[in-house]
Design a protein around this motif. Structure first.
Motif, PDB file in Angstrom:
ATOM      1  N   ARG A  67      17.666  55.227  41.572  1.00 42.25           N
ATOM      2  CA  ARG A  67      18.294  54.622  42.757  1.00 42.25           C
ATOM      3  C   ARG A  67      17.682  55.193  44.035  1.00 42.25           C
ATOM      4  O   ARG A  67      17.375  54.464  44.964  1.00 42.25           O
ATOM      5  N   ALA A  68      17.486  56.527  44.054  1.00 43.07           N
ATOM      6  CA  ALA A  68      16.902  57.162  45.237  1.00 43.07           C
ATOM      7  C   ALA A  68      15.466  56.719  45.453  1.00 43.07           C
ATOM      8  O   ALA A  68      14.961  56.743  46.579  1.00 43.07           O
ATOM      9  N   ALA A  69      14.793  56.277  44.392  1.00 43.57           N
ATOM     10  CA  ALA A  69      13.429  55.760  44.506  1.00 43.57           C
ATOM     11  C   ALA A  69      13.411  54.288  44.897  1.00 43.57           C
ATOM     12  O   ALA A  69      12.349  53.691  45.025  1.00 43.57           O
ATOM     13  N   GLY A  70      14.607  53.691  45.084  1.00 45.00           N
ATOM     14  CA  GLY A  70      14.690  52.328  45.594  1.00 45.00           C
ATOM     15  C   GLY A  70      14.914  51.244  44.555  1.00 45.00           C
ATOM     16  O   GLY A  70      14.873  50.065  44.880  1.00 45.00           O
ATOM     17  N   HIS A  71      15.169  51.600  43.301  1.00 40.18           N
ATOM     18  CA  HIS A  71      15.372  50.589  42.264  1.00 40.18           C
ATOM     19  C   HIS A  71      16.792  50.051  42.300  1.00 40.18           C
ATOM     20  O   HIS A  71      17.738  50.773  42.576  1.00 40.18           O
ATOM     21  N   SER A  72      16.928  48.764  41.992  1.00 39.83           N
ATOM     22  CA  SER A  72      18.224  48.090  42.066  1.00 39.83           C
ATOM     23  C   SER A  72      19.063  48.366  40.822  1.00 39.83           C
ATOM     24  O   SER A  72      18.549  48.728  39.765  1.00 39.83           O
ATOM     25  N   TRP A  73      20.368  48.140  40.960  1.00 37.04           N
ATOM     26  CA  TRP A  73      21.263  48.258  39.814  1.00 37.04           C
ATOM     27  C   TRP A  73      20.917  47.212  38.760  1.00 37.04           C
ATOM     28  O   TRP A  73      21.064  47.454  37.564  1.00 37.04           O
ATOM     29  N   ASP A  74      20.437  46.061  39.178  1.00 38.08           N
ATOM     30  CA  ASP A  74      20.042  45.019  38.236  1.00 38.08           C
ATOM     31  C   ASP A  74      18.897  45.507  37.351  1.00 38.08           C
ATOM     32  O   ASP A  74      18.938  45.368  36.125  1.00 38.08           O
ATOM     33  N   THR A  75      17.882  46.101  37.953  1.00 39.82           N
ATOM     34  CA  THR A  75      16.728  46.612  37.198  1.00 39.82           C
ATOM     35  C   THR A  75      17.156  47.737  36.259  1.00 39.82           C
ATOM     36  O   THR A  75      16.776  47.772  35.090  1.00 39.82           O
ATOM     37  N   ILE A  76      17.965  48.664  36.756  1.00 41.13           N
ATOM     38  CA  ILE A  76      18.426  49.784  35.936  1.00 41.13           C
ATOM     39  C   ILE A  76      19.274  49.266  34.777  1.00 41.13           C
ATOM     40  O   ILE A  76      19.123  49.717  33.636  1.00 41.13           O
ATOM     41  N   GLY A  77      20.155  48.308  35.050  1.00 44.39           N
ATOM     42  CA  GLY A  77      20.971  47.720  33.992  1.00 44.39           C
ATOM     43  C   GLY A  77      20.125  47.088  32.903  1.00 44.39           C
ATOM     44  O   GLY A  77      20.400  47.258  31.706  1.00 44.39           O
ATOM     45  N   ARG A  78      19.052  46.367  33.299  1.00 45.23           N
ATOM     46  CA  ARG A  78      18.165  45.757  32.292  1.00 45.23           C
ATOM     47  C   ARG A  78      17.522  46.817  31.402  1.00 45.23           C
ATOM     48  O   ARG A  78      17.429  46.641  30.198  1.00 45.23           O
ATOM     49  N   ILE A  79      17.084  47.914  31.990  1.00 40.42           N
ATOM     50  CA  ILE A  79      16.462  48.985  31.198  1.00 40.42           C
ATOM     51  C   ILE A  79      17.474  49.593  30.232  1.00 40.42           C
ATOM     52  O   ILE A  79      17.144  49.921  29.092  1.00 40.42           O
ATOM     53  N   LEU A  80      18.717  49.733  30.678  1.00 36.06           N
ATOM     54  CA  LEU A  80      19.771  50.319  29.845  1.00 36.06           C
ATOM     55  C   LEU A  80      20.385  49.325  28.868  1.00 36.06           C
ATOM     56  O   LEU A  80      21.176  49.706  28.010  1.00 36.06           O
ATOM     57  N   GLY A  81      20.050  48.039  29.034  1.00 30.92           N
ATOM     58  CA  GLY A  81      20.608  47.018  28.154  1.00 30.92           C
ATOM     59  C   GLY A  81      22.038  46.658  28.472  1.00 30.92           C
ATOM     60  O   GLY A  81      22.797  46.248  27.589  1.00 30.92           O
ATOM     61  N   VAL A  82      22.423  46.820  29.753  1.00 30.84           N
ATOM     62  CA  VAL A  82      23.770  46.462  30.195  1.00 30.84           C
ATOM     63  C   VAL A  82      23.654  45.627  31.473  1.00 30.84           C
ATOM     64  O   VAL A  82      22.584  45.508  32.060  1.00 30.84           O
ATOM     65  N   SER A  83      24.768  45.107  31.925  1.00 30.30           N
ATOM     66  CA  SER A  83      24.762  44.328  33.162  1.00 30.30           C
ATOM     67  C   SER A  83      24.617  45.239  34.377  1.00 30.30           C
ATOM     68  O   SER A  83      24.831  46.450  34.284  1.00 30.30           O
ATOM     69  N   ARG A  84      24.281  44.640  35.497  1.00 36.88           N
ATOM     70  CA  ARG A  84      24.204  45.380  36.759  1.00 36.88           C
ATOM     71  C   ARG A  84      25.532  46.058  37.052  1.00 36.88           C
ATOM     72  O   ARG A  84      25.588  47.228  37.412  1.00 36.88           O
ATOM     73  N   GLN A  85      26.614  45.301  36.877  1.00 36.53           N
ATOM     74  CA  GLN A  85      27.942  45.836  37.161  1.00 36.53           C
ATOM     75  C   GLN A  85      28.280  47.015  36.253  1.00 36.53           C
ATOM     76  O   GLN A  85      28.839  48.023  36.698  1.00 36.53           O
ATOM     77  N   ALA A  86      27.953  46.903  34.964  1.00 38.90           N
ATOM     78  CA  ALA A  86      28.246  47.992  34.026  1.00 38.90           C
ATOM     79  C   ALA A  86      27.448  49.244  34.389  1.00 38.90           C
ATOM     80  O   ALA A  86      27.984  50.357  34.352  1.00 38.90           O
ATOM     81  N   ALA A  87      26.184  49.074  34.751  1.00 37.74           N
ATOM     82  CA  ALA A  87      25.363  50.223  35.150  1.00 37.74           C
ATOM     83  C   ALA A  87      25.939  50.880  36.396  1.00 37.74           C
ATOM     84  O   ALA A  87      26.061  52.108  36.478  1.00 37.74           O
ATOM     85  N   GLN A  88      26.318  50.067  37.368  1.00 38.62           N
ATOM     86  CA  GLN A  88      26.852  50.601  38.622  1.00 38.62           C
ATOM     87  C   GLN A  88      28.180  51.305  38.391  1.00 38.62           C
ATOM     88  O   GLN A  88      28.419  52.400  38.924  1.00 38.62           O
TER      89      GLN A  88
END
Length: 197
Positions: A67-88
């Motif tokens: 997040r501090a490097a500028g990546h979105s919750w959507d991108t992080i959620g995809r990597i984790l295999g969850v939704s943006r909302q779940a990651a956040q």
């Protein structure tokens, strides 16, 4: 971000083996005890619990770093295999991870400032500039560093978290670690030698 995996099967295998090796290798004689001692399996459960807690903490800190490097919750959620909302919901910084306020100082109390917003790409330049002006880091979190005023310049370093010998060498050179570290980084400071403000 492309749909290709960020780490391949061989890299994934090495990470898994490294974690398993750490769990089995850290407690003295654990792996050997599993051949003949039922108690060894309870030690294995305890060591694995510590490993799970640590990997969970590392994942939280890795997400905050992304997040501090500028990546979105959507991108992080995809990597984790969850939704943006779940990651956040799971990983958004809560409570103490927000930047503390600046203080004006006073008799015997040094002034503090909050440097924010900062990313993994600009935090060290901000600390270098602040250090030359006599400020040194005393706390940090996602997107911020808290610096405190002093009467001499400082230098700051950020090094990869798990380099044990390097950390001991830095401490022998007068560097002081700030906080416990924040995966993947550990932060250090020391007074800048031979310079006064």
């Amino acid at each position: 971000m492309s749909d290709e995996p960020l780490i391949g099967p061989e890299e994934s295998r090495r990470v898994r083996e490294g974690i398993a090796g750490a769990v089995l290798g850290a407690p003295d004689g654990l792996a050997e005890s599993l051949e003949h001692d039922a108690e060894g399996y309870l030690r294995l459960v305890a060591a694995t619990r510590v490993g799970a807690e640590e990997t969970s903490r590392l994942l939280r800190e890795a997400v905050q770093g992304a997040r501090a490097a500028g990546h979105s919750w959507d991108t992080i959620g995809r990597i984790l295999g969850v939704s943006r909302q779940a990651a956040q919901q799971r990983f958004a910084a809560k409570g103490s991870a927000t930047a503390p306020g600046a203080t004006a100082g006073g008799p015997g109390v040094p002034e503090r400032r909050v440097l924010t917003p900062l990313t993994a790409f600009d935090e060290m330049a901000a600390l270098a500039e602040a250090g030359l002006e006599g400020w040194h880091v005393v706390d940090y979190g996602p997107y911020f560093h808290v610096v405190e005023a002093s009467d001499h310049p400082w230098e700051h370093r950020r090094v990869p978290f798990a380099l044990g010998n390097r950390h001991r060498r830095m401490e022998a050179e007068g560097w002081v670690q700030v906080g416990a570290g924040s995966f993947p980084w550990a932060y250090y400071k020391r007074p800048l030698k031979g310079r006064n403000r």
